[in-house]
Write an enzyme that holds these catalytic residues in place. Structure first.
Site: not given
Length: 129
Positions: A37, A66, A85-86, A111
Site C-alpha cells: 500500500e 461545503y 483510515v482511523e 476504503k
C-alpha cells in the site's frame, strides 16, 4: 402514516438543530500499513456530517461552505502517507472542529477494495465540544 408535529415553544415552531453534510466525496490518498500500500494512492470515500446547533441560518456566514469541508478532506488526502483510515478520519474531524460554529462532527471513511469480496472497509469517528 403518523406525522409528528414540530415541538412548539409558546405556539411557535423552533429549530432543534441543523446539520450539514458532504457525502460520498471520493479522494485518492497515500494510505495503508502494508508494504504493497505504500508508494501508491488508494481511493477513499468520505462522509462528513457537522452539527451547527439550533441557531438561525440566514446567510453563508451562519453555516458552512461545503467546499470548505471538501478542501479539508482533499488537503489531508494530498498530504503525507497515513497508515490508518482511523487516523485520517480523526484528522478530518479535528480540522472541521477548528470552525467554532461546529458543535459536533461525524466522519465516515470507506476504503473500497480493502477486503476481497467486500464493498468497502472503514471506520466512523465522532467528536463533540
Amino acid at each position: 402514516m403518523t406525522v409528528t408535529a414540530l415541538p412548539l415553544m409558546d405556539g411557535v415552531p423552533h429549530r432543534q438543530g441543523m446539520t450539514v453534510h458532504v457525502r460520498g466525496l471520493e479522494v485518492q490518498a497515500g494510505i495503508g500499513v502494508y508494504d504493497h500500500e505504500k508508494g501508491r494512492l488508494q481511493t477513499l470515500i468520505v462522509d462528513v456530517e457537522l452539527d451547527l446547533g439550533a441557531g438561525a441560518v440566514r446567510d453563508l456566514s451562519d453555516t458552512l461552505d461545503y467546499d470548505g469541508v471538501a478542501r479539508i478532506v482533499r488537503g489531508l488526502a494530498a498530504g503525507e502517507h497515513i497508515e490508518l483510515v482511523e487516523t485520517f478520519a480523526e484528522q478530518v474531524a479535528l480540522a472541521c472542529l477548528e470552525d467554532l460554529r461546529v458543535l459536533a462532527v461525524r466522519v465516515k471513511v470507506d476504503k473500497p477494495g480493502a477486503i476481497a469480496g467486500a464493498q468497502a472497509a472503514g471506520c466512523a469517528v465522532s467528536y463533540a465540544r
